[in-house]
Each structure stands twice: as structure tokens, then as C-alpha cells.
Design a protein around this motif. Sequence first.
Motif, short mmCIF file in Angstrom:
data_model
loop_
_atom_site.label_atom_id
_atom_site.label_comp_id
_atom_site.label_asym_id
_atom_site.label_seq_id
_atom_site.Cartn_x
_atom_site.Cartn_y
_atom_site.Cartn_z
N ALA A 3 0.83 -1.20 0.00
CA ALA A 3 0.00 0.00 0.00
C ALA A 3 0.87 1.26 0.00
CB ALA A 3 -0.93 -0.01 1.21
N GLN A 4 1.96 1.21 0.75
CA GLN A 4 2.86 2.37 0.80
C GLN A 4 3.49 2.63 -0.56
OE1 GLN A 4 5.37 1.19 4.07
NE2 GLN A 4 4.14 2.30 5.61
N VAL A 5 3.93 1.57 -1.23
CA VAL A 5 4.55 1.73 -2.56
C VAL A 5 3.53 2.30 -3.55
CG1 VAL A 5 5.67 0.55 -4.48
CG2 VAL A 5 6.16 -0.17 -2.14
N LEU A 6 2.29 1.82 -3.48
CA LEU A 6 1.26 2.24 -4.44
C LEU A 6 0.58 3.55 -4.03
CD1 LEU A 6 -0.32 -1.27 -5.08
CD2 LEU A 6 0.71 0.17 -6.84
N ASN A 7 0.89 3.99 -2.82
CA ASN A 7 0.27 5.19 -2.27
C ASN A 7 -1.26 5.07 -2.20
OD1 ASN A 7 0.45 7.69 -1.05
ND2 ASN A 7 0.44 8.84 -2.99
N ILE A 8 -1.69 3.90 -1.78
CA ILE A 8 -3.12 3.66 -1.53
C ILE A 8 -3.24 3.05 -0.12
CG2 ILE A 8 -3.70 3.35 -3.98
CD1 ILE A 8 -3.65 0.32 -3.54
N SER A 9 -4.47 2.84 0.33
CA SER A 9 -4.66 2.28 1.67
C SER A 9 -4.46 0.76 1.67
CB SER A 9 -6.07 2.60 2.15
OG SER A 9 -7.01 1.89 1.38
N GLN A 10 -4.20 0.24 2.86
CA GLN A 10 -4.07 -1.22 3.00
C GLN A 10 -5.37 -1.89 2.57
OE1 GLN A 10 -5.78 -2.81 5.91
NE2 GLN A 10 -5.39 -4.78 4.93
N GLY A 11 -6.48 -1.26 2.89
CA GLY A 11 -7.78 -1.83 2.51
C GLY A 11 -7.96 -1.92 1.00
N ALA A 12 -7.38 -0.94 0.31
CA ALA A 12 -7.48 -0.94 -1.15
C ALA A 12 -6.66 -2.09 -1.75
CB ALA A 12 -7.02 0.40 -1.71
N VAL A 13 -5.51 -2.37 -1.14
CA VAL A 13 -4.69 -3.51 -1.59
C VAL A 13 -5.47 -4.80 -1.38
CG1 VAL A 13 -2.60 -4.87 -1.16
CG2 VAL A 13 -2.48 -2.37 -1.20
N SER A 14 -6.08 -4.92 -0.21
CA SER A 14 -6.88 -6.09 0.10
C SER A 14 -8.00 -6.28 -0.93
CB SER A 14 -7.46 -5.93 1.51
OG SER A 14 -8.41 -6.93 1.76
N LYS A 15 -8.61 -5.17 -1.31
CA LYS A 15 -9.72 -5.23 -2.27
C LYS A 15 -9.23 -5.72 -3.65
CE LYS A 15 -13.51 -2.15 -3.53
NZ LYS A 15 -13.97 -0.75 -3.52
N VAL A 16 -8.09 -5.22 -4.07
CA VAL A 16 -7.52 -5.66 -5.35
C VAL A 16 -7.28 -7.17 -5.32
CG1 VAL A 16 -5.44 -5.59 -6.81
CG2 VAL A 16 -6.50 -3.46 -6.05
N GLU A 17 -6.77 -7.65 -4.19
CA GLU A 17 -6.43 -9.08 -4.09
C GLU A 17 -7.66 -9.97 -4.13
OE1 GLU A 17 -3.95 -9.41 -0.60
OE2 GLU A 17 -2.21 -8.57 -1.65
N ARG A 18 -8.81 -9.40 -3.81
CA ARG A 18 -10.03 -10.22 -3.81
C ARG A 18 -10.81 -10.13 -5.12
NH1 ARG A 18 -13.00 -7.85 0.08
NH2 ARG A 18 -11.34 -6.53 0.89
N ARG A 19 -10.34 -9.29 -6.03
CA ARG A 19 -11.06 -9.13 -7.29
C ARG A 19 -10.89 -10.31 -8.23
NH1 ARG A 19 -9.73 -3.21 -9.69
NH2 ARG A 19 -10.10 -2.04 -7.79
N ALA A 20 -11.98 -10.66 -8.89
CA ALA A 20 -11.93 -11.72 -9.89
C ALA A 20 -11.64 -11.16 -11.28
CB ALA A 20 -13.25 -12.48 -9.90
N ASP A 21 -11.66 -9.84 -11.40
CA ASP A 21 -11.41 -9.20 -12.69
C ASP A 21 -10.86 -7.80 -12.42
OD1 ASP A 21 -11.29 -8.89 -15.42
OD2 ASP A 21 -13.44 -8.59 -15.71
N MET A 22 -10.00 -7.32 -13.28
CA MET A 22 -9.48 -5.96 -13.13
C MET A 22 -8.88 -5.51 -14.44
SD MET A 22 -6.03 -6.61 -10.80
CE MET A 22 -6.91 -7.55 -9.56
N TYR A 23 -8.61 -4.21 -14.54
CA TYR A 23 -7.90 -3.70 -15.71
C TYR A 23 -6.47 -4.23 -15.71
CZ TYR A 23 -11.33 -0.42 -17.56
OH TYR A 23 -12.44 0.13 -18.14
N ILE A 24 -5.97 -4.48 -16.91
CA ILE A 24 -4.59 -4.95 -17.06
C ILE A 24 -3.64 -3.95 -16.40
CG2 ILE A 24 -2.76 -5.35 -18.77
CD1 ILE A 24 -5.12 -6.46 -20.58
N SER A 25 -3.93 -2.66 -16.54
CA SER A 25 -3.07 -1.64 -15.95
C SER A 25 -3.05 -1.72 -14.43
CB SER A 25 -3.54 -0.26 -16.38
OG SER A 25 -4.90 -0.09 -16.03
#
Lengths: 113, 113
Positions: A48-70
Motif C-alpha cells: 500500500a505504501q509503494v502504491l500510495n493507496i490504503s491497506q484496505g485498497a490492496v486487500s480489495k484488489v487481491e479479492r477481485r476476480a477481474d481488473m484492468y490490465i493496468s
Amino acid sequence: MARNFNELRTKMSPERRERNAQRVKEALEAMPLEELREARELTQTQLAQVLNISQGAVSKVERRADMYISTLRSYVRAMGGDVQIRAVFPEGEVLINQFEDLARPKEDTAKAS
Amino acid sequence: MARNFNELRTKMSPERRERNAQRVKEALEAMPLEELREARELTQTQLAQVLNISQGAVSKVERRADMYISTLRSYVRAMGGDVQIRAVFPEGEVLINQFEDLARPKEDTAKAS
């Protein structure tokens, strides 16, 4: 002009292709993003620190079944790697290089902290 | 528990990893989606029929610099292949299998015809 799969194939003997495919299979582990992060010995908070987003946002990305390639690329780059996308056919595989210069703005990776 | 990259690495000798990397490099062509479609000897119209979208929608997908992984997978599957996503690190690579069961509804692939 577009290259034909037959042309790609004739560059290698069938024996060699089979050997390569077998070796790649032996070499590669498959895992979801969360497990990959743990294998890199990183916490959600560190990423989260590297991406400059919250820890919760990282958690959310990890639970996604689909996302943008970027988004995926930003996540993997934050771990020190890069994303490689292949199209795999019975006749062979190619790298898809259409998305390689993407670096998604951090606010799109997930909700900003 | 998550596997560590060191564990993954010890499965192969450095010589063998280097040989594999070299062989993969020799084997793989890199191209954008449009060129891949042409290499598969398919027209936008043919692909549009398989995806049940308009030819214009296929054209639009091919010009995108970013898209959902599911959209990319639908496009490649319509050509008879599948998408493989790898995270590549200096220490090795892993398959990311978080997205493998995605089959995006056709109306999300692009604007329906």
C-alpha cells in the motif's frame, strides 16, 4: 504483414517444442495475487505504501476476480516485477505487447487512501 | 503457507534456468491483438460473429491500450486460444491464476451490435 503460426512453428522441431513446454510446466508455480505477495515476503501495508493507496485498497484488489490490465501491472510492479501476457494456442504461444507501456495512475488502481 | 521464491528457485539449477529463459525468448513472438488476429487468419467480421458483437466493436477492442482481463480473455478465446498471465521477477516467474475462470458476458466485451 502478419506472421503466420505455421511460420512460428517451423522455427522449432516438435521435439524441442515439447521439451520446452515440459520445462516451463516444471518451472512455473501458479498462484493468486495474495499468495504471490506473501511469496515476495511483502505485507499489504508495505505494498500500500509503494502504491500510495490504503491497506484496505490492496486487500480489495487481491479479492477481485477481474481488473484492468493496468491495475494488475501496477500491483505487480509495486512488488518489483512486471506482467507478461501470453495468448496460448494449441499451435504455439505469442506475447501480447499491446499493453506494455501502461502505468495506471494510482487513483485508478483502487480507491486512494 | 505461501511458497517462497527461494524455494521455487532451488528446484532448478542456474544453468537450467538460463537455458529455459533463452529458449522461451527464441520461441516467442510479440504482437498486438490485431496482428495476432491476422496471424490466426481471421477477419474482424469473423471474430465479431463468434463474440456476437459488431465488427466495429472488435476494431475498438483492438485499438484499446487498456482493458479488463476478462475482455482480453473473451477476445483470445474467440480465436481458439486462452490468455496466460505471468508475473515476471528477476528471481523467476509465476502464473497468476486468479482470473482463470472469467468468461466475461458478451455485452461487456464491447458494445453489443
